[in-house]
Design a protein around this motif. Structure first.
Motif, mmCIF file in Angstrom:
data_model
loop_
_atom_site.group_PDB
_atom_site.id
_atom_site.type_symbol
_atom_site.label_atom_id
_atom_site.label_comp_id
_atom_site.label_asym_id
_atom_site.label_seq_id
_atom_site.Cartn_x
_atom_site.Cartn_y
_atom_site.Cartn_z
ATOM 1 N N ASN B 56 0.821 -1.215 0.000
ATOM 2 C CA ASN B 56 0.000 0.000 0.000
ATOM 3 C C ASN B 56 0.857 1.269 0.000
ATOM 4 O O ASN B 56 0.513 2.255 -0.634
ATOM 5 N N ALA B 95 -5.912 3.113 1.158
ATOM 6 C CA ALA B 95 -6.465 3.459 2.474
ATOM 7 C C ALA B 95 -7.979 3.511 2.347
ATOM 8 O O ALA B 95 -8.496 3.747 1.250
ATOM 9 N N ILE B 355 -3.537 9.882 5.784
ATOM 10 C CA ILE B 355 -3.149 8.750 4.927
ATOM 11 C C ILE B 355 -1.740 8.271 5.312
ATOM 12 O O ILE B 355 -1.491 7.074 5.478
ATOM 13 N N TYR B 358 -1.937 6.439 8.508
ATOM 14 C CA TYR B 358 -2.578 5.138 8.318
ATOM 15 C C TYR B 358 -1.577 4.125 7.749
ATOM 16 O O TYR B 358 -1.515 2.981 8.165
ATOM 17 N N LEU B 359 -0.755 4.606 6.802
ATOM 18 C CA LEU B 359 0.226 3.726 6.166
ATOM 19 C C LEU B 359 1.520 3.615 6.972
ATOM 20 O O LEU B 359 2.423 2.883 6.591
#
Lengths: 402, 503
Positions: B56, B95, B355, B358-359
């Motif tokens: 991702n 995401a 984002i 999140y990653l």
């Protein structure tokens, strides 16, 4: 637009903005000032405790609004005079802007930087204020810089508020809370975070018993190694007074004393010496050694790799840094108790509230490192460390003692 | 405010079509080609590493590479690549939608939306023209007066309107109204250079000094995290550490004006004509009263947050709606005068941090830069090496000036901030300190294409057939001088921050 319509719209607007303001005003504002960052084990633990208390007490939860502020002092690059001055200023602004009804101060630095300044206006004895400025000068390096030193003594002046601010101290590590002047105010309460000695003793004994082989291949003593601050802490001094006694352990282990290291080279020598003396190592703390060149991970991983016998740590981040087994006081209990004390202080009879002693401890474990040493501890250790969210099963990241 | 060409306000318009030549023809093709190839190259190069990033993260980096190529070659309006990032983040499952589009629920988005509605109403009410004419009547009869009015209006608007180019859009017609009364003499070319500087820099120079002077200030707060928001997220808390920069910037502008107006051939203001124009405007209208009240209530609410505890974003959003309740703003204002492009751009940029978080890309970035960061020994700059900070700032200025020749201001800031934020951890300072520095430097400009405000002024000159009425050389040097003024403002600020303990 006619006047009646304008009037009615104005009433509507007043209601639309007035209602949220009045709801906000009726809530009790609690500001939690953490010494460490939001990602730190200690802050996460405390927050878990706070959340747990709010979930168990929905009535209280509806009445309060919790705000968090993190001083981020677990970052060694921030443990310096200029940042202390900045954070004193920031939190002073924060408290005078937000005017919280109660402040929870979690950890030593937040209590030193902020707590004393908040308690001071409620007391006539200012001697501890002076002592604290001295402590901050010594620890943040302000003593070396005359301008900063002068600024610190000016800036570390009490915050004057025109209402009685209530304060809860969570995780008090000093021997007596009076060192911060806590007893000077009737609006304070707190919870100590002293090591629970019987639990430490029992863990050392279990670890000794779990080392494979006969007595002749097992350690003959235990030595406590730490940075100067951790060695001087009341918890470790109390540990010494309890475990240095004759026959303190139920296993053939003798107390080999406390050793402090202020430099990495000294630390390495002490670990090598422990090996030579056939001693197990108990790590009291190492944060003072951390620098741009040396991380907590490097210290713990090297110590683990170069120790003859299993190493036990008493630091919140010990397992995250690559340690095998740790025993610390529960941050979660600190959180739960802090909010319980807050609810008592915010009630109608705050006089009865006092300081509490922590009882709950927390086990941390890296199963993979235990397996490397062929150590098998009672299953309750694994289960308890999993419950404490301090369990890992990660192989060593260092090839050996180098 | 929307640009006359409908372009985005915080970013630059597309290259003008009349710039012919081989390079200009090939440029878009090369850009589109790179937008296709670069993401693929980066994706496969990173995937081939011995310890590749999670899938991702690789996809996200490739998407960013595509957007960056589009920004560098100015292939489309700046908000389009920003939104493409979000779209691809969702389509490629990088995401969840709630994370990818979280910028649309951010405070920055609602704050800008509310203020844009207010600004649209102020724009259409004619309040600014009346205010400027009153100032013209009051101020002494000198060549400097018009410049002062433009800079003052720009400065005041910087305190309440989060859009440098929006402010330029308000000030541009005003600039030409200010010279409307000058009789044109055949063969005499007016020198509008000082007015152009006052217009473009009046709209932009102070944008970083005020919390809502620039939408990127709000993005900075989003990127920097909760602690920074608590310390700098209120109007007054942002302004306090910015005071030193404000003084240096004003001083810089005054010096530039001194140099530019000394031999300027613009006649001074004809007070009689100003009086006549004011009389022609008639008495103050309901819309103007609405605009004044809205601005006053907004500023008063912003300064009393400690009392009512309603965040600035909701005050602004509320004020925008209240204007409609009282019927002083019209749907036309919303359609024509709100800069939707910037609003979408802000929402898209505000999604970056969630984002990245999140990653866990923020942590990966810090880890990958660890060795280089360690060698810089940044922590020592706050105390032991404090005297060397000017050299660091000068080096940063040089780097940012170069980057700004390639990238528009918004993307340059977000990319630089994302890349350099680990520095704050290593230096032990607040991300605000770094963000303020980058913003102050990256919002500067030297050539017209580098800032929407500048391009807009030039377009207006062209439309009015006044392109020969300024000195490009003087303009270039004045812009260079004001760029250096920005550098000086940052350097002085560091000493000021040390004095007031704000790191």
């Amino acid at each position: 637009m006619d006047k009646t319509k304008t009037f009615l719209i104005t009433i509507l607007v007043a209601l639309l903005f007035g209602i949220p303001i009045s709801i906000g005003k009726s809530q009790t504002d609690i500001l939690v000032i953490h010494s460490d960052s939001a990602d730190s084990t200690s802050a996460k633990e405390i927050n878990r405790g706070l959340e747990m208390y709010l979930n168990d007490n929905p009535d209280f939860a509806n009445k309060v609004s919790l705000e968090h502020y993190y001083l981020d002092m677990d970052n060694p690059n921030r443990q310096k005079c200029e940042i202390y001055l900045t954070e004193i200023q920031n939190t002073k602004n924060l408290v005078s802007d937000q005017k919280p009804d109660l402040v929870i101060l979690s950890g030593d630095i937040s209590q030193r930087l902020i707590g004393i300044l908040l308690v001071a206006p409620q007391s006539s004895n200012k001697s501890y204020l002076k002592n604290n400025v001295k402590w901050l000068s010594e620890h943040g390096g302000c003593a070396k810089n005359n301008d900063a030193k002068k600024k610190l003594s000016i800036q570390a002046a009490p915050i004057t508020l025109n209402y009685p601010l209530k304060i809860v101290f969570a995780g008090v590590t000093t021997d007596d809370a009076q060192e911060y002047g806590y007893y000077e105010s009737t609006l304070t309460a707190g919870i100590y975070k002293h090591l629970f000695i019987p639990a430490v003793k029992s863990t050392i004994e279990d670890l000794y018993n779990a080392i494979p082989g006969e007595t002749d291949v097992k350690p003959t003593g235990i030595i406590v190694i730490g940075d100067p601050a951790s060695i001087a802490s009341p918890s470790i001094q109390k540990l010494k007074s309890e475990l240095a006694k004759k026959n303190a352990f139920d296993v053939p282990l003798k107390w080999n004393g406390l050793q402090k290291a202020s430099k990495w080279e000294d630390w390495q020598k002490l670990i090598q010496a422990a090996k030579a003396h056939n001693s197990m190592v108990f790590i009291a703390g190492y944060s003072d050694l951390i620098s741009d060149e040396l991380t907590g991970k490097q210290i713990v991983q090297w110590t683990e790799a170069c120790s003859k016998f299993p190493v036990l740590g008493s630091v919140d981040s010990f397992i995250a840094d690559g340690g095998m087994l740790s025993i610390t006081m529960s941050g979660q209990e600190q959180g739960v108790t802090a909010l319980y004390l807050a609810s008592q202080l915010l009630s109608d009879q705050p006089e009865s509230v006092s300081f509490e002693e922590a009882k709950q401890f927390r086990i941390g474990m890296n199963k993979s490192l235990l397996a490397d040493r062929q150590i098998s501890l009672p299953f309750i250790y694994e289960s308890y460390s999993r419950e404490s969210d301090n369990f890992r099963d990660e192989p060593s990241q260092v090839p050996g003692c180098q | 405010m929307q640009q006359p060409d409908g372009g985005n306000i915080i970013t630059e318009p597309l290259p003008t079509p009349n710039r012919q030549g081989l390079l200009a023809t090939l440029r878009p093709h090369a850009g589109w080609l790179l937008s296709i190839i670069l993401p693929l190259l980066i994706y496969f190069a990173l995937k081939g590493l011995s310890a590749p990033l999670p899938e991702n993260s690789l996809r996200f980096i490739a998407i960013i590479a595509m957007a960056t190529a589009m920004w560098v070659f100015r292939l489309t309006h700046a908000f389009v690549p920003a939104l493409l990032i979000l779209l691809m983040t969702v389509l490629l499952d990088v995401a969840p939608r709630s994370v990818a589009f979280s910028g649309f629920t951010s405070e920055a988005f609602f704050l800008c939306l509310g203020i844009f509605i207010m600004a649209a109403q102020v724009f259409s009410s004619g309040l600014l023209t009346r205010f400027s004419l009153i100032l013209l009547r009051i101020l002494p009869k000198t060549r400097f007066s018009r410049n002062l009015i433009l800079f003052l209006n720009g400065g005041l608007l910087s305190a309440v309107l989060p859009s440098p180019v929006g402010r330029a859009a308000l000030l541009t017609p005003l600039t030409f109204e200010l010279i409307d009364d000058i009789p044109r003499v055949r063969d005499q070319k007016l020198d509008l250079t000082p007015l152009l500087i006052s217009l473009t820099h009046g709209a932009t120079l102070l944008s970083v000094v005020f919390l809502i002077g620039n939408p990127l200030n709000l993005i900075l707060l989003d990127l920097a995290g909760n602690e920074t928001r608590k310390n700098f997220g209120e109007w007054i808390n942002w302004f306090t550490p910015s005071k030193a920069a404000l003084l240096v910037l004003i001083l810089g502008w005054l010096l530039a004006m001194l140099f530019l107006t000394i031999n300027n051939n613009l006649p001074s203001v004809d007070k009689e004509k100003v009086k006549k124009r004011l009389a022609n405007m008639g008495s103050i209208t309901r819309h103007e009263i609405g605009a004044v009240l809205a601005l006053l209530v907004f500023v008063a609410s912003a300064l009393t947050i400690n009392l009512h505890h309603i965040p600035l974003a909701w005050i602004a959003f509320g004020m925008g709606l209240i204007l409609y309740l009282y019927d002083v703003a019209t749907p036309q204002d919303l359609r024509a005068n709100v800069d939707w492009g910037t609003l979408l751009f802000i929402a898209a940029l505000a999604s970056w941090q969630p984002i990245m978080e999140y990653l866990k890309l923020d942590k990966t970035l810090i880890a990958s830069l660890r060795t280089s960061l360690d060698s810089l020994q940044l922590a020592s700059y706050v105390d032991q090496k404090f005297g060397q900070i000017p050299f660091l700032i000068l080096a940063l200025t040089a780097g940012i000036v170069l980057i700004r020749f390639l990238l528009p201001g918004g993307p340059a800031f977000i990319i630089l901030m994302t890349a350099l934020i680990p520095i704050t951890n290593d230096a032990g300072i607040s991300p605000w300190t770094l963000g303020f520095t980058i913003l102050m430097l990256s919002e500067g400009f030297i050539l017209p294409y580098q800032h929407g405000a500048y391009t807009q002024a030039m377009t207006e000159l062209e439309q009015r057939n006044l392109l020969t009425c300024y000195s490009p050389r003087k303009l270039f040097f004045a812009n260079m001088f004001l760029m250096l003024t920005r550098t000086a403002a940052v350097i002085v600020s560091f000493w000021y921050w040390r004095y007031i303990s704000t790191f």
